[in-house]
Design a protein around this motif. Structure first.
Motif, PDB file in Angstrom:
ATOM      1  N   UNK A 170      48.617   1.045 -57.371  1.00 58.08           N
ATOM      2  CA  UNK A 170      47.631   1.313 -58.425  1.00 58.08           C
ATOM      3  C   UNK A 170      48.249   2.239 -59.467  1.00 58.08           C
ATOM      4  N   UNK A 171      47.563   2.368 -60.583  1.00 60.12           N
ATOM      5  CA  UNK A 171      48.142   3.098 -61.722  1.00 60.12           C
ATOM      6  C   UNK A 171      47.072   3.928 -62.410  1.00 60.12           C
ATOM      7  N   UNK A 172      47.445   5.112 -62.845  1.00 58.39           N
ATOM      8  CA  UNK A 172      46.600   5.954 -63.682  1.00 58.39           C
ATOM      9  C   UNK A 172      47.417   6.370 -64.905  1.00 58.39           C
ATOM     10  N   UNK A 173      46.782   6.322 -66.055  1.00 50.39           N
ATOM     11  CA  UNK A 173      47.456   6.652 -67.302  1.00 50.39           C
ATOM     12  C   UNK A 173      47.263   8.134 -67.602  1.00 50.39           C
ATOM     13  N   UNK A 174      48.348   8.828 -67.827  1.00 52.49           N
ATOM     14  CA  UNK A 174      48.292  10.232 -68.226  1.00 52.49           C
ATOM     15  C   UNK A 174      48.263  10.270 -69.745  1.00 52.49           C
ATOM     16  N   UNK A 175      47.054  10.334 -70.296  1.00 55.05           N
ATOM     17  CA  UNK A 175      46.881  10.327 -71.746  1.00 55.05           C
ATOM     18  C   UNK A 175      46.302  11.623 -72.284  1.00 55.05           C
ATOM     19  N   UNK A 176      46.196  12.637 -71.443  1.00 51.72           N
ATOM     20  CA  UNK A 176      45.681  13.927 -71.887  1.00 51.72           C
ATOM     21  C   UNK A 176      44.184  14.080 -71.794  1.00 51.72           C
ATOM     22  N   UNK A 177      43.467  13.043 -71.401  1.00 53.60           N
ATOM     23  CA  UNK A 177      42.000  13.128 -71.326  1.00 53.60           C
ATOM     24  C   UNK A 177      41.523  13.691 -69.999  1.00 53.60           C
ATOM     25  N   UNK A 178      42.301  13.466 -68.931  1.00 55.01           N
ATOM     26  CA  UNK A 178      41.936  13.974 -67.619  1.00 55.01           C
ATOM     27  C   UNK A 178      42.967  14.986 -67.149  1.00 55.01           C
ATOM     28  N   UNK A 179      42.494  15.967 -66.416  1.00 55.38           N
ATOM     29  CA  UNK A 179      43.380  17.008 -65.925  1.00 55.38           C
ATOM     30  C   UNK A 179      44.180  16.505 -64.734  1.00 55.38           C
ATOM     31  N   UNK A 180      45.193  17.285 -64.351  1.00 46.88           N
ATOM     32  CA  UNK A 180      46.009  16.915 -63.196  1.00 46.88           C
ATOM     33  C   UNK A 180      45.172  16.916 -61.923  1.00 46.88           C
ATOM     34  N   UNK A 181      44.203  17.805 -61.841  1.00 45.83           N
ATOM     35  CA  UNK A 181      43.353  17.868 -60.651  1.00 45.83           C
ATOM     36  C   UNK A 181      42.543  16.599 -60.487  1.00 45.83           C
ATOM     37  N   UNK A 182      42.074  16.033 -61.583  1.00 44.06           N
ATOM     38  CA  UNK A 182      41.304  14.793 -61.509  1.00 44.06           C
ATOM     39  C   UNK A 182      42.209  13.590 -61.276  1.00 44.06           C
ATOM     40  N   UNK A 183      43.426  13.652 -61.767  1.00 45.25           N
ATOM     41  CA  UNK A 183      44.340  12.534 -61.557  1.00 45.25           C
ATOM     42  C   UNK A 183      44.784  12.432 -60.104  1.00 45.25           C
ATOM     43  N   UNK A 184      45.019  13.564 -59.496  1.00 45.30           N
ATOM     44  CA  UNK A 184      45.416  13.572 -58.095  1.00 45.30           C
ATOM     45  C   UNK A 184      44.187  13.627 -57.200  1.00 45.30           C
ATOM     46  N   UNK A 185      44.286  13.100 -56.020  1.00 47.37           N
ATOM     47  CA  UNK A 185      43.169  13.145 -55.083  1.00 47.37           C
ATOM     48  C   UNK A 185      42.967  14.568 -54.615  1.00 47.37           C
ATOM     49  N   UNK A 186      41.753  15.039 -54.732  1.00 46.54           N
ATOM     50  CA  UNK A 186      41.464  16.429 -54.380  1.00 46.54           C
ATOM     51  C   UNK A 186      41.638  16.688 -52.892  1.00 46.54           C
ATOM     52  N   UNK A 187      41.443  15.632 -52.032  1.00 42.16           N
ATOM     53  CA  UNK A 187      41.514  15.818 -50.586  1.00 42.16           C
ATOM     54  C   UNK A 187      42.892  15.492 -50.012  1.00 42.16           C
ATOM     55  N   UNK A 188      43.879  15.360 -50.873  1.00 43.66           N
ATOM     56  CA  UNK A 188      45.213  15.060 -50.367  1.00 43.66           C
ATOM     57  C   UNK A 188      45.731  16.212 -49.533  1.00 43.66           C
ATOM     58  N   UNK A 189      46.383  15.854 -48.460  1.00 40.44           N
ATOM     59  CA  UNK A 189      46.944  16.860 -47.576  1.00 40.44           C
ATOM     60  C   UNK A 189      48.310  17.306 -48.089  1.00 40.44           C
ATOM     61  N   UNK A 190      48.870  18.342 -47.501  1.00 40.23           N
ATOM     62  CA  UNK A 190      50.179  18.812 -47.967  1.00 40.23           C
ATOM     63  C   UNK A 190      51.223  17.701 -47.913  1.00 40.23           C
ATOM     64  N   UNK A 191      52.164  17.809 -48.822  1.00 39.64           N
ATOM     65  CA  UNK A 191      53.151  16.750 -48.987  1.00 39.64           C
ATOM     66  C   UNK A 191      54.095  16.672 -47.789  1.00 39.64           C
ATOM     67  N   UNK A 192      54.550  15.446 -47.516  1.00 38.48           N
ATOM     68  CA  UNK A 192      55.606  15.217 -46.542  1.00 38.48           C
ATOM     69  C   UNK A 192      56.916  15.149 -47.302  1.00 38.48           C
TER      70      UNK A 192
END
Length: 453
Positions: A426-448
């Motif tokens: 899937x794809x999300x466009x970073x066009x400045x309308x949404x913040x990084x917090x909204x682009x990333x899943x808020x419930x994501x666990x720590x990175x592997x």
């Protein structure tokens, strides 16, 4: 080779030769008629004056109106001479000969006028053709020059294959490998300034560190291209610190900033995503041809990139992990401030895939990353894995091509094959309308820490 229009155009003989040929054609047919029938050499008694009409027609078609008309008049005179010679009267049987005389003159006139008309059109086409040929020749010469220049540019690029993205990537990798301790700007500020000067074609500039209290530190200034007298209280320097963005002469004039006798052309802040300024680059000399909006835009972007690089290097020196939200937020800011669109790709691996298949797919994806691309893996709530791939400076239309290429790459990996159906891109466009917090899943666990830049 295709013949030119000059080669196809008929060449007319000289004027004397044309007159001689016209007279010869006009008199030849009566002579032929006299040889055939001495009693009626013009064959007027046959009811058809074709023998006389041929000469004005041929002469008119070949040489135009004047000679065609003249040939018709000569034919009429021959009719009169024939009447006088055989009948003793120039106008004998006028009711028959007068229409024939008018017809002969009209044949010569019409045929000559048509020939002149087509000849004029052909001459016009010749003039146009010559003009177009000159333009084509000029175009060919410019094209050859451009082709040679392109070949030289290709050779130069082949000898120097590193692009700006590659240079930024290499600089970032070098700063990640720094050992803790010491003042980063004091140790590596000259390298940063040389990098900016090289890729932005700056001839003379000064890198001035900024304290945490956002105060200039002129005693630690680093110069490139020679040192000059510079006021550390210059209005453009103060405006850059206050507005936290690049200030150039045009923007300074638009804001009413006093720039009388100011040596500065532009002031570029090295500013990170948190709006902290680490240093400012005061540019005092650069090529005039490069002082335009697009190039100044590049300076602002490079300043922001170097500011983010300094922030990440400080986190590395302090033993902190990379904040991927801040990484996305960086390109959100670039999209908002500079209209530079980027893509955030999410690749979800189903739990039906084995760890070996997921690892193989991730490795194949990461191996095809470009210079500034970033990737990291997160765990979803259903214990499946998601690979994020950040594609800076990429338009939305490129997602379809990128997804198809990824599927082909993963399908070719041993052990995956038809298991690609369990991978969702899937794809999300970073066009400045949404913040990084909204682009990333808020419930994501720590990175592997499997996929990395």
């Amino acid at each position: 080779m295709t013949p030119s229009i000059d080669e196809l155009q008929p060449t007319l003989p000289s004027r004397g030769l044309r007159l001689l040929e016209a007279c010869a054609i006009t008199l030849a047919f009566p002579v032929i008629g006299w040889l055939i029938n001495p009693d009626d050499p013009l064959l007027l008694g046959s009811g058809l004056t074709w023998l006389l009409a041929i000469a004005p027609l041929l002469v008119g078609m070949r040489y135009g109106f004047a000679l065609g008309f003249s040939s018709g008049l000569v034919s009429v005179m021959l009719m009169g001479f024939e009447g006088w010679w055989y009948h003793g009267d120039l106008l004998s049987d006028a009711s028959q000969r007068l229409p024939v005389a008018i017809a002969l003159i009209l044949v010569g006139m019409v045929a000559g006028e048509m020939a002149d008309t087509w000849r004029r059109r052909l001459q016009q086409m010749t003039v146009v053709h010559r003009a177009q040929s000159m333009r084509l020749e000029e175009f060919i010469r410019h094209y050859q020059l451009l082709r040679v220049s392109h070949d030289q540019l290709a050779e130069r690029l082949a000898a120097n294959p590193f692009t700006l993205r590659d240079a930024l990537k290499a600089l970032e990798a070098k700063y990640r490998a720094l050992t803790p301790g010491g003042d980063m700007l004091r140790q590596h500020g000259s390298e940063l300034l040389s990098f900016l000067a090289l890729h932005a074609r700056v001839q003379q500039a000064a890198l001035i560190p900024v304290s945490r209290q956002q105060q200039l530190q002129p005693q630690s200034a680093i110069w490139f291209g020679g040192e000059i007298a510079l006021s550390w209280h210059d209005p453009m320097l103060l405006a850059c610190l206050e507005q936290r963005r690049m200030i150039c002469l045009k923007s300074a004039m638009d804001q009413g900033i006093n720039i009388d006798a100011a040596p500065l052309l532009a002031v570029v802040p090295l500013i990170d995503i948190e709006q902290r300024i680490y240093a400012v680059v005061a540019i005092t000399a650069m090529p005039f041809i490069d002082f335009h909006r697009g190039h100044l835009h590049l300076l602002a972007v490079l300043g922001a990139q170097l500011g983010d690089l300094l922030q990440q290097a400080q986190h590395t020196l302090q033993g902190e992990s990379t904040d991927h939200r801040a990484l996305v937020a960086q390109w959100v800011r670039h999209a908002r401030d500079h209209q530079l669109t980027s893509l955030l790709i999410a690749i979800d691996f189903s739990a039906q895939l084995s760890d070996i298949q997921i690892t193989s797919a991730i490795d194949s994806i990461v191996s095809e990353q470009r210079g500034l691309d970033r990737s990291w893996v997160t765990q979803k709530s259903d214990h499946s894995q998601r690979l994020y791939v950040l594609l800076p400076l990429t338009k939305q239309g490129a997602f379809t091509i990128y997804a198809e290429r990824l599927k082909e790459t993963m399908a070719a990996q041993p052990g995956i094959g038809e298991a690609c159906q369990h991978i969702v891109i899937s794809c999300q466009v970073i066009d400045g309308r949404r913040s990084a917090k909204k682009l990333l899943l808020a419930k994501s666990r720590p990175e592997v820490s499997h996929a990395h830049a």
